[in-house]
Design an enzyme around this catalytic site. Sequence first.
Site, mmCIF file in Angstrom:
data_model
loop_
_atom_site.group_PDB
_atom_site.id
_atom_site.type_symbol
_atom_site.label_atom_id
_atom_site.label_comp_id
_atom_site.label_asym_id
_atom_site.label_seq_id
_atom_site.Cartn_x
_atom_site.Cartn_y
_atom_site.Cartn_z
ATOM 1 N N GLU A 63 5.616 -10.810 -5.897
ATOM 2 C CA GLU A 63 4.764 -10.896 -7.088
ATOM 3 C C GLU A 63 5.365 -10.184 -8.304
ATOM 4 O O GLU A 63 4.893 -10.350 -9.421
ATOM 5 C CB GLU A 63 3.375 -10.309 -6.779
ATOM 6 C CG GLU A 63 3.297 -8.776 -6.687
ATOM 7 C CD GLU A 63 3.712 -8.220 -5.326
ATOM 8 O OE1 GLU A 63 4.365 -8.957 -4.552
ATOM 9 O OE2 GLU A 63 3.398 -7.053 -5.048
ATOM 10 N N CYS A 116 5.019 -6.195 1.972
ATOM 11 C CA CYS A 116 5.304 -4.763 2.006
ATOM 12 C C CYS A 116 4.471 -4.058 3.077
ATOM 13 O O CYS A 116 4.646 -4.313 4.251
ATOM 14 C CB CYS A 116 5.107 -4.157 0.604
ATOM 15 S SG CYS A 116 5.735 -2.479 0.475
ATOM 16 N N TYR A 117 3.544 -3.202 2.689
ATOM 17 C CA TYR A 117 2.716 -2.540 3.698
ATOM 18 C C TYR A 117 1.973 -3.576 4.541
ATOM 19 O O TYR A 117 1.870 -3.442 5.766
ATOM 20 C CB TYR A 117 1.705 -1.603 3.014
ATOM 21 C CG TYR A 117 0.880 -0.820 3.997
ATOM 22 C CD1 TYR A 117 1.319 0.395 4.485
ATOM 23 C CD2 TYR A 117 -0.335 -1.325 4.461
ATOM 24 C CE1 TYR A 117 0.582 1.097 5.414
ATOM 25 C CE2 TYR A 117 -1.082 -0.633 5.387
ATOM 26 C CZ TYR A 117 -0.623 0.583 5.863
ATOM 27 O OH TYR A 117 -1.356 1.280 6.784
ATOM 28 N N ASP A 132 -13.000 -12.075 -25.910
ATOM 29 C CA ASP A 132 -13.865 -12.168 -24.736
ATOM 30 C C ASP A 132 -15.267 -12.671 -25.087
ATOM 31 O O ASP A 132 -15.767 -13.616 -24.473
ATOM 32 C CB ASP A 132 -13.963 -10.815 -24.017
ATOM 33 C CG ASP A 132 -12.599 -10.279 -23.623
ATOM 34 O OD1 ASP A 132 -11.641 -11.081 -23.621
ATOM 35 O OD2 ASP A 132 -12.489 -9.081 -23.331
ATOM 36 N N LYS A 154 -7.516 -11.808 -18.342
ATOM 37 C CA LYS A 154 -7.416 -12.025 -19.789
ATOM 38 C C LYS A 154 -6.627 -13.291 -20.149
ATOM 39 O O LYS A 154 -7.027 -14.049 -21.036
ATOM 40 C CB LYS A 154 -6.733 -10.811 -20.421
ATOM 41 C CG LYS A 154 -6.771 -10.789 -21.925
ATOM 42 C CD LYS A 154 -8.011 -10.079 -22.375
ATOM 43 C CE LYS A 154 -8.101 -9.914 -23.873
ATOM 44 N NZ LYS A 154 -9.308 -9.143 -24.201
ATOM 45 N N GLY A 187 0.858 -1.186 0.000
ATOM 46 C CA GLY A 187 0.000 0.000 0.000
ATOM 47 C C GLY A 187 0.883 1.221 0.000
ATOM 48 O O GLY A 187 2.074 1.123 0.315
ATOM 49 N N HIS A 214 8.525 -7.403 -2.649
ATOM 50 C CA HIS A 214 7.365 -7.839 -3.437
ATOM 51 C C HIS A 214 7.664 -9.133 -4.198
ATOM 52 O O HIS A 214 8.255 -9.072 -5.274
ATOM 53 C CB HIS A 214 6.996 -6.755 -4.457
ATOM 54 C CG HIS A 214 6.423 -5.522 -3.832
ATOM 55 N ND1 HIS A 214 5.077 -5.382 -3.572
ATOM 56 C CD2 HIS A 214 6.996 -4.372 -3.411
ATOM 57 C CE1 HIS A 214 4.846 -4.218 -3.015
ATOM 58 N NE2 HIS A 214 6.002 -3.573 -2.912
#
Length: 517
Positions: free
Chosen positions: A173, A83-84, A229, A372, A56, A171
């Site tokens: 990710e 992190c945050y 889609d 997606k 954050g 992080h």
Amino acid sequence: MNTPRPVLVVDFGAQYAQLIARRVREARAYSEIVPHSMPVAEMLAKDPAAIILSGGPASVYAPGAPQVDPKLFDAGVPVLGICYGFQAMARALGGTVAHTGGREYGGTTLRTRPDATVLLRDLPAELSVWMSHGDCVTEAPSGFTVTAESPGAPVAAFEDLAGRRVGTQFHPEVGHTEHGQRMLERFLYEVAGIEPTWTPENIISDQVAEIRARVGDKEVICGLSGGVDSAVAAALVHRAVGDQLTCVFVDHGLLRAGEAEQVEKDYVAATGIKLKVVDAADRFLGALAGVTDPEQKRKIIGREFIRVFEAAAREVAASGDVEFLVQGTLYPDVVESGGGTGTANIKSHHNVGGLPEDLKFSLVEPLRTLFKDEVRQLGLALGLPEEMVWRHPFPGPGLAIRIIGAVDRERLDLLRAADLIAREELTASGLDRDVWQFPVVLLADVRSVGVQGDGRSYGHPVVLRPVSSADAMTADWSRLPYDLIARISTRITNEVAEVNRVVLDVTSKPPGTIEWE
Ligand code: XMP
């Protein structure tokens, strides 16, 4: 399998929550993003398999900074703080977070401790990781083992295996963090004991059962645009209810070479879907005649689209009990519009915005939980044509907004020919998936002097606009190899009469947009 227990990603307002949710899906676990303001009881009511507290922007000491309710840790749900989220977790559990005022931002070297037992087990003693923080944890809560440190963070990771709680200041990710995905997977599989069952096959069988239960014996209608889609959404619904589904394809005459045929022939052949094609090119081109203003073009196309779709929907509805309309809404749209469920709030013109009262449908949105890349995997698993599954994003108003000037059949044919060459050459060089989109733009109201054969020519320039992007919000021009650009240029000027000049757009977004109009 019913929808599995979610891994909740608690969003503290950074740009990383969606990325974390996607990485969890890549590890074949189902994830959902929830706002940090959601009460703990509500989070727990979702029966989460694990909870990830995201990064954050705030300092945990800033006035009004979001906190973690310690009750979250009482429920025995495995937790990963990032992190945050790591700092908020440390604070909620009695650790110390120092308000240093210093900052550590970007790539940093992490030193792992040899006794790290899960996330960082058997990884190199030094790793490059991605950091973005001011404050830092100086003392881990009791019961936690410190497993790594960095120059700016004495406690850069900790673990409490008995309590199934772990955290990282960096992080995992982010692609720049070495072994980051492996760390996330270790949290999911080893700490939280999650089975990697979120596979295309399971998603399909799940959705099929859900759609069947919802639709029953009623009829369903779906508009196809040629994009991935709507194609995947319709194929899923078809798998569930077969010929109770009728698809409508409005050919507005503004698609690229081969795309209408792809829908009418290849897609129908692959799925067996009942398709109603409306050839409305004359109508659209008539309404667009002489119009040069981009917004005007969009308005006209939007208006005509609704009229044509409406008429087609009425015809379909006249022959049966049509109660449902399929929409290809994706998870990022759901998250960005605040998350609600089920009501029709349709934005862009290539969806059916203004249907009259007597044509009100309930929405079926089988892709609402998907990103997606997952939609593409489903498309492949459902046997859709590859070109359709990997098609680049393409704007609803089509080639009309890639002709700078008025739109007519002749100009469309010119642009289609040039665009096809660019697509063929990009595909041949194996770079389709390296670019986000590759608009080709015809400067129809501009002429430039050239020399072709023995004579002077006075033709139109064409612009190549290949861009790289993650979400179309920002973009950079793609550094395609010069010999590829050269091949495209040579072929276009040789093969497309009327075009004697090819230029490359080297503008990022911002300040440029992706499309020229
Ligand atoms: P811009 O040009 O704003 O485009 O950078 C961002 C993304 O949106 C697409 N785009 C549209 N899509 N209707 C659509 O459905 C539109 O009117 C439209 N205008 C732009 C564009 O292709 C890019 O992917």
